[in-house]
Motif scaffolding. Structure first.
Motif, PDB file in Angstrom:
ATOM      1  N   GLY A   1       3.214   9.123 -19.189  1.00 34.05           N
ATOM      2  CA  GLY A   1       4.698   9.272 -18.412  1.00 34.05           C
ATOM      3  C   GLY A   1       5.851   8.924 -19.375  1.00 34.05           C
ATOM      4  O   GLY A   1       5.600   8.042 -20.052  1.00 34.05           O
ATOM      5  N   GLY A   2       6.881   9.856 -19.461  1.00 29.23           N
ATOM      6  CA  GLY A   2       7.980   9.441 -20.209  1.00 29.23           C
ATOM      7  C   GLY A   2       8.172   9.685 -21.475  1.00 29.23           C
ATOM      8  O   GLY A   2       9.229   9.899 -22.064  1.00 29.23           O
TER       9      GLY A   2
ATOM     10  N   TYR B   1      13.727   4.370  -7.775  1.00 31.62           N
ATOM     11  CA  TYR B   1      13.207   5.559  -8.208  1.00 31.62           C
ATOM     12  C   TYR B   1      13.721   6.108  -9.640  1.00 31.62           C
ATOM     13  O   TYR B   1      14.930   6.161  -9.909  1.00 31.62           O
TER      14      TYR B   1
ATOM     15  N   SER C   1      13.226   9.202 -12.139  1.00 32.18           N
ATOM     16  CA  SER C   1      12.586  10.354 -12.213  1.00 32.18           C
ATOM     17  C   SER C   1      11.735  10.549 -13.638  1.00 32.18           C
ATOM     18  O   SER C   1      10.759  11.314 -13.576  1.00 32.18           O
ATOM     19  N   SER C   2      12.229  10.125 -14.820  1.00 33.90           N
ATOM     20  CA  SER C   2      11.583  10.023 -15.898  1.00 33.90           C
ATOM     21  C   SER C   2      10.113   9.588 -15.973  1.00 33.90           C
ATOM     22  O   SER C   2       9.298  10.187 -16.690  1.00 33.90           O
ATOM     23  N   THR C   3      10.156   8.555 -15.222  1.00 34.75           N
ATOM     24  CA  THR C   3       8.745   7.895 -15.367  1.00 34.75           C
ATOM     25  C   THR C   3       8.045   8.092 -13.894  1.00 34.75           C
ATOM     26  O   THR C   3       6.737   7.511 -13.626  1.00 34.75           O
ATOM     27  N   GLN C   4       8.975   8.497 -12.996  1.00 37.83           N
ATOM     28  CA  GLN C   4       8.313   8.663 -11.511  1.00 37.83           C
ATOM     29  C   GLN C   4       7.903   7.342 -10.954  1.00 37.83           C
ATOM     30  O   GLN C   4       7.001   7.439 -10.124  1.00 37.83           O
TER      31      GLN C   4
ATOM     32  N   GLN D   1      11.322  16.453 -20.858  1.00 34.63           N
ATOM     33  CA  GLN D   1      11.647  16.259 -19.534  1.00 34.63           C
ATOM     34  C   GLN D   1      10.582  17.014 -18.533  1.00 34.63           C
ATOM     35  O   GLN D   1      10.351  18.422 -19.102  1.00 34.63           O
ATOM     36  N   PHE D   2      10.159  16.461 -17.361  1.00 30.39           N
ATOM     37  CA  PHE D   2       9.400  17.106 -16.694  1.00 30.39           C
ATOM     38  C   PHE D   2       7.822  17.417 -16.812  1.00 30.39           C
ATOM     39  O   PHE D   2       6.837  17.585 -16.119  1.00 30.39           O
TER      40      PHE D   2
ATOM     41  N   GLY E   1      19.401  21.256 -14.172  1.00 30.40           N
ATOM     42  CA  GLY E   1      18.869  20.139 -13.752  1.00 30.40           C
ATOM     43  C   GLY E   1      19.632  19.879 -12.205  1.00 30.40           C
ATOM     44  O   GLY E   1      18.960  19.243 -11.405  1.00 30.40           O
TER      45      GLY E   1
ATOM     46  N   GLY F   1      21.508  11.720 -15.356  1.00 27.86           N
ATOM     47  CA  GLY F   1      21.085  12.187 -16.466  1.00 27.86           C
ATOM     48  C   GLY F   1      20.983  13.591 -16.429  1.00 27.86           C
ATOM     49  O   GLY F   1      21.001  14.447 -15.533  1.00 27.86           O
ATOM     50  N   GLN F   2      21.152  14.432 -17.683  1.00 27.60           N
ATOM     51  CA  GLN F   2      21.265  15.997 -17.451  1.00 27.60           C
ATOM     52  C   GLN F   2      19.883  16.299 -16.735  1.00 27.60           C
ATOM     53  O   GLN F   2      20.034  17.311 -15.736  1.00 27.60           O
ATOM     54  N   LEU F   3      18.939  16.187 -17.198  1.00 29.19           N
ATOM     55  CA  LEU F   3      17.591  16.502 -16.567  1.00 29.19           C
ATOM     56  C   LEU F   3      16.723  15.313 -15.768  1.00 29.19           C
ATOM     57  O   LEU F   3      15.680  15.268 -15.706  1.00 29.19           O
ATOM     58  N   SER F   4      17.471  14.242 -15.388  1.00 28.15           N
ATOM     59  CA  SER F   4      16.685  12.898 -14.890  1.00 28.15           C
ATOM     60  C   SER F   4      17.850  12.306 -13.865  1.00 28.15           C
ATOM     61  O   SER F   4      19.107  12.579 -13.904  1.00 28.15           O
ATOM     62  N   GLU F   5      17.353  11.337 -13.436  1.00 30.50           N
ATOM     63  CA  GLU F   5      18.206  10.578 -12.454  1.00 30.50           C
ATOM     64  C   GLU F   5      17.541   9.394 -12.006  1.00 30.50           C
ATOM     65  O   GLU F   5      16.079   9.198 -12.104  1.00 30.50           O
TER      66      GLU F   5
ATOM     67  N   LEU G   1      21.556  23.026 -19.870  1.00 35.59           N
ATOM     68  CA  LEU G   1      20.418  22.382 -19.217  1.00 35.59           C
ATOM     69  C   LEU G   1      21.163  21.839 -17.837  1.00 35.59           C
ATOM     70  O   LEU G   1      20.537  21.150 -17.097  1.00 35.59           O
TER      71      LEU G   1
ATOM     72  N   ASP H   1      17.610   6.271  -9.138  1.00 35.53           N
ATOM     73  CA  ASP H   1      18.195   6.312  -7.759  1.00 35.53           C
ATOM     74  C   ASP H   1      17.823   4.604  -7.435  1.00 35.53           C
ATOM     75  O   ASP H   1      17.150   4.173  -7.448  1.00 35.53           O
TER      76      ASP H   1
ATOM     77  N   THR I   1      19.009   9.335 -21.144  1.00 28.03           N
ATOM     78  CA  THR I   1      18.284   9.179 -19.972  1.00 28.03           C
ATOM     79  C   THR I   1      19.101   8.184 -18.948  1.00 28.03           C
ATOM     80  O   THR I   1      19.711   7.235 -19.325  1.00 28.03           O
TER      81      THR I   1
ATOM     82  N   ALA J   1       7.124   0.047 -26.392  1.00 31.39           N
ATOM     83  CA  ALA J   1       6.081   1.118 -26.839  1.00 31.39           C
ATOM     84  C   ALA J   1       4.662   0.543 -26.246  1.00 31.39           C
ATOM     85  O   ALA J   1       3.749   1.486 -25.911  1.00 31.39           O
TER      86      ALA J   1
ATOM     87  N   LEU K   1      14.526  15.441  -8.640  1.00 35.76           N
ATOM     88  CA  LEU K   1      14.880  13.993  -9.395  1.00 35.76           C
ATOM     89  C   LEU K   1      15.265  12.896  -8.901  1.00 35.76           C
ATOM     90  O   LEU K   1      15.199  11.807  -9.197  1.00 35.76           O
TER      91      LEU K   1
ATOM     92  N   ARG L   1      18.397  18.157  -7.736  1.00 38.32           N
ATOM     93  CA  ARG L   1      18.747  16.931  -7.112  1.00 38.32           C
ATOM     94  C   ARG L   1      18.624  17.045  -5.689  1.00 38.32           C
ATOM     95  O   ARG L   1      18.701  18.216  -4.970  1.00 38.32           O
TER      96      ARG L   1
END
Lengths: 375, 288
Positions: free
Chosen positions: B63-64, A130, A132-135, B68-69, B247, A113-117, B244, A119, A82, A277, B166, B251
């Motif tokens: 969230g989290g 920002y 992306s995983s938690t927005q 993903q998504f 993704g 990340g592969q499906l996340s970022e 994957l 910034d 992540t 957690a 993303l 971006r």
């Protein structure tokens, strides 16, 4: 089987063999054939290179940066693929980021990340983060009193270039003192560019840093890669471009508008650091601020004990119990009760009263420093 | 005298009949899509986005957590497609592709229909091309089923809105849908390497079940190797490593170079596997 049929059979099977060979060559060749690993460049002295880096005219660039840490530390649970702008993800493994720089006022870094970022965008007075995983969106005004009061946020200085090879090179060059030997090594190819290699070697053997190699673009004098070597053959820490362009990034790159429905918080790291957690962020209050003790290659960072008596190292674990257990196992207890963590580059000493000393120095230096600055 | 001398006609160009290839392709697709087992697999695939959508509708995720998504679905139904593909990529889709690709030649050999197929007036190479196109058609159908069901279910349950990328930038719904099409296309290309592997395995045996299991095994082995940190040097070349990679299309600034090089890797796998399948089928003794 007749000889002709056997020949046909062989001819048929040579097709997949040839296909595999062509495909393998196509995959391997671009990396090796593009140019010699050590291009021939006009000779330049270390002093000339140093001067060229300081006066480089490049203010805008974009590219892909890869950071690799080989400190010999395991990947902490929860700090895997992540993308998160937190130290715990960066102390082990390899991470890729895209960077865009346009002068001192506009920078953007995207940790991939592969499906996340994750910034970080700096534009004028604004600094946005920002994840992306938690927005979660973080925002602060750079240079305002509120931002500078919070020492541990990235808002202390808006300039994000310090997280790129440029910043790493600046830090290394700032460490040059009379105890540093500065030499020029063989040329290199970095991100497809010919580069000079400047090598800084600390003469002080109490430092765990054996040498720092900085690759400097031959034509633009921009640092393209910084490698920090410890005792091992491979660099213990490395940050460098794998692709770089010196064209000015478009202005829209640095425009950030919080997405609809996102929560904007003023806590930049809270927006990007993984949460424990129970949802609490892990910035435990401490009794003082971090101090740098000593000078040059043997300087040590002292982190004071936190109010609840736990060591600041626990902040690295993101408050997770599993990560805490992994970190606890890395420490050995010294005869005087202090806890010591040894890695390929950085050593960490946690005294019994909870203070933490971190430095790229031998454990003996850490112990002396701790003893000399009794809390 | 070995039987391969008798069966050498693979190299003798048979009399050409107009339209034979097209008829063969249509019959192949009809066979694949008409088989009840394959239809059942497509139905199961289409249920994946529906189930995720209903689950998210009933209980909003924190969230989290989860794939993903998942957290973004409530805000925008389009993310249901990406969640479903992320969930389907490691297991469901390779399984479905593996079953159809593994069955394509071995199944016919096992039933004894392969020799009849080879009597139609097209060369063995063309039979292989038809088989490849058939498997590719099914792969594309499977991915499209997930994608379209995702858009449909997502749109009905949560509505479609402007898309937050993303990188935190927001683009219009039209741009988002275009990117979704790109994601679907990328996933089809990514699965093509495995499909070609399945075709090759399928030419090796007359036992369709063994071919299916081996094909899925290829994907599982690649996923396992990808999870071993000590082999990190090998990872970029693994069949599944960039599955994957779609993704990248989500971006703010899409790195087309990276997407092309990943697609190139999948096509390279496909080229090697297909040429192996061609060599095997061309020299194969078809007696059963």
């Amino acid at each position: 089987m007749t000889p002709r049929a056997a020949m046909r059979r062989r001819a048929t099977w040579s097709v997949p063999v040839a296909t595999a060979a062509v495909v393998t060559l196509a995959a391997v060749l671009p990396g090796t054939a593009s140019a010699a690993a050590h291009p021939t460049l006009p000779a330049r002295t270390a002093a000339e290179l140093l001067a060229a880096v300081q006066t480089s005219a490049v203010t805008a660039l974009s590219g892909t940066v890869v950071e690799t840490a080989r400190l010999g530390l395991p990947t902490l649970p929860g700090a895997g693929d992540t993308a998160a702008l937190s130290p715990q993800t960066l102390i082990s493994g390899t991470h890729t980021a895209r960077v865009w720089v346009d002068g001192a006022d506009k920078q953007r870094i995207a940790l991939l990340g592969q499906l996340s970022e994750a910034d970080a965008v700096h534009n004028g007075n604004d600094l946005w983060t920002y994840t992306s995983s938690t927005q979660q969106v973080g925002h602060t005004t750079v240079g305002s009193a509120a931002a500078s009061a919070k020492k541990d946020t990235a808002g202390e200085k808006g300039d994000l270039t310090k997280y790129t090879p440029l910043g790493a090179a600046q830090q290394a060059l700032a460490a040059i003192d009379p105890s540093t030997a500065v030499t020029v090594d063989r040329t290199a190819r970095v991100a497809g560019h010919s580069a000079y290699t400047l090598v800084l070697t600390p003469r002080d053997n109490r430092s765990t840093v054996r040498r720092i190699a900085i690759a400097i673009d031959a034509t633009r004098s921009v640092p393209l890669r910084v490698q920090v070597f410890g005792a091992a053959k491979a660099a213990a820490f490395e940050i460098g471009f794998t692709h770089v362009s010196f064209a000015r990034p478009s202005a829209s790159t640095f425009q950030f508008t919080p997405p609809a429905g996102s929560k904007v918080s003023s806590d930049l790291l809270g927006a990007t650091a993984p949460r424990s957690a129970d949802g609490a962020t892990t910035s435990a209050g401490s009794t003082g601020s971090p101090k740098v003790l000593g000078t040059g290659w043997t300087s040590v960072l002292e982190l004071p004990a936190s109010k609840d008596g736990s060591s600041p190292v626990s902040a690295l674990t993101g408050g997770s119990h599993r990560a805490g257990e992994v970190v606890a196992k890395l420490f050995t207890t010294l005869p005087n009760g202090d806890q010591l963590l040894r890695s390929a580059l950085l050593n960490v000493l946690v005294t019994q009263d909870g203070r933490t000393f971190v430095g790229a120095v031998t454990p003996e230096v850490l112990e002396q420093t701790a003893a000399g600055h009794a809390g | 005298m070995s039987s391969s001398d008798v069966l050498a006609p693979a190299f003798v160009a048979p009399t050409r009949y107009r339209g034979a290839f097209g008829r063969l392709y249509r019959s192949e697709v009809r066979l694949i899509l008409g088989r009840r087992r394959n239809v059942a697999m497509l139905v199961v695939l289409s249920i994946v986005p529906l189930l995720i959508g209903i689950a998210v509708k009933v209980s909003t995720p924190r969230g989290g957590d989860g794939p993903q998504f998942l957290g973004q679905i409530t805000g925008n139904g389009l993310f249901l497609v990406f969640t479903a593909l992320t969930v389907g990529m490691p297991l469901f889709l390779p399984l479905v592709v593996g079953v159809v690709a593994g069955d394509s030649v071995a199944g016919e050999a096992g039933l004894g229909t392969l020799r009849y197929l080879l009597t139609v007036p097209v060369t063995r190479s063309r039979v292989l091309i038809v088989k490849t196109l058939g498997v590719l058609t099914f792969t594309a159908t499977a991915v499209l089923v997930v994608g379209l069901m995702g858009i449909l279910a997502g749109g009905i349950l949560f509505g479609l809105h402007d898309v937050t990328l993303l990188s935190g930038d927001t683009v219009s719904l039209g741009n988002g849908l275009l990117r979704t099409l790109g994601v679907i296309a990328y996933v089809i290309v990514a699965l093509f390497g495995l499909a070609a592997g399945g075709l090759f395995v399928s030419t090796l045996t007359e036992n369709a079940i063994a071919a299916m299991a081996t094909t899925v095994g290829i994907a599982v082995l690649s996923l396992l190797l990808d999870a071993v940190p000590q082999l990190s040097g090998l990872h970029p070349y693994l069949l599944t490593h960039n599955w994957l990679g779609f993704g990248e299309l989500l971006r703010g600034q899409v790195d087309t170079g990276a997407l092309l090089s990943w697609s190139g890797l999948h096509l390279a796998y496909a080229a090697v596997f297909l040429s192996l399948a061609w060599a095997r089928l061309s020299t194969k003794d078809v007696t059963g």
